[in-house]
Design a protein around this motif. Structure first.
Motif, mmCIF file in Angstrom:
data_model
loop_
_atom_site.group_PDB
_atom_site.id
_atom_site.type_symbol
_atom_site.label_atom_id
_atom_site.label_comp_id
_atom_site.label_asym_id
_atom_site.label_seq_id
_atom_site.Cartn_x
_atom_site.Cartn_y
_atom_site.Cartn_z
ATOM 1 N N VAL A 17 0.840 -1.203 0.000
ATOM 2 C CA VAL A 17 0.000 0.000 0.000
ATOM 3 C C VAL A 17 0.872 1.248 0.000
ATOM 4 N N ALA A 36 -3.235 3.215 -1.977
ATOM 5 C CA ALA A 36 -4.363 2.337 -1.667
ATOM 6 C C ALA A 36 -5.164 1.939 -2.911
ATOM 7 N N ASP A 37 -5.445 2.894 -3.788
ATOM 8 C CA ASP A 37 -6.276 2.601 -4.954
ATOM 9 C C ASP A 37 -5.595 1.634 -5.917
ATOM 10 N N LEU A 38 -4.334 1.889 -6.235
ATOM 11 C CA LEU A 38 -3.609 1.014 -7.158
ATOM 12 C C LEU A 38 -3.405 -0.365 -6.538
ATOM 13 N N LYS A 68 -5.408 -1.894 -4.424
ATOM 14 C CA LYS A 68 -6.697 -2.596 -4.517
ATOM 15 C C LYS A 68 -6.926 -3.127 -5.927
ATOM 16 N N GLN A 69 -6.553 -2.335 -6.910
ATOM 17 C CA GLN A 69 -6.739 -2.735 -8.304
ATOM 18 C C GLN A 69 -5.879 -3.953 -8.644
#
Length: 99
Positions: free
Chosen positions: A29, A34-36, A38-39
């Motif tokens: 993370v 966080a977004d990348l 999760k992807q």
């Protein structure tokens, strides 16, 4: 002397695996955001079902390269390792079933 007749279901994951998983997740993370993260995590979880496709590695690398970019592609194995550790935590004896 070990008990060779122990069942796979008797195997408990060491506490270090939980710590290792938490540390690995945080490192991923921190590196990816966080977004990348999760992807990539969701993508790798989906790909587990397609493990034996003939073009698995080449296709996966190409798709992850488009998600991560060249500079962060090196983090792919870490997210993959995190998924493996989580699976061991969920079913400690499961990884020994086929042995």
């Amino acid at each position: 002397k070990t008990n060779a007749s122990a069942k796979a279901s008797d195997v408990e994951p060491p506490a270090q695996l939980e710590t290792r998983g938490a540390q690995l997740r945080q490192a991923c993370v921190n590196e990816l955001g966080a977004d990348l993260f999760k992807q990539v995590y969701a993508y790798l979880k989906r790909q587990q079902n397609d493990l034996y496709a003939a073009d698995y590695d080449a296709r996966m690398r190409e798709e992850l390269l488009s998600i991560l970019g060249e500079a962060k592609l090196r983090l792919w194995p870490l997210v993959d390792q995190l998924i493996f550790l989580e699976e061991i935590e969920e079913d400690p004896g499961g990884f020994l079933k086929d042995w």
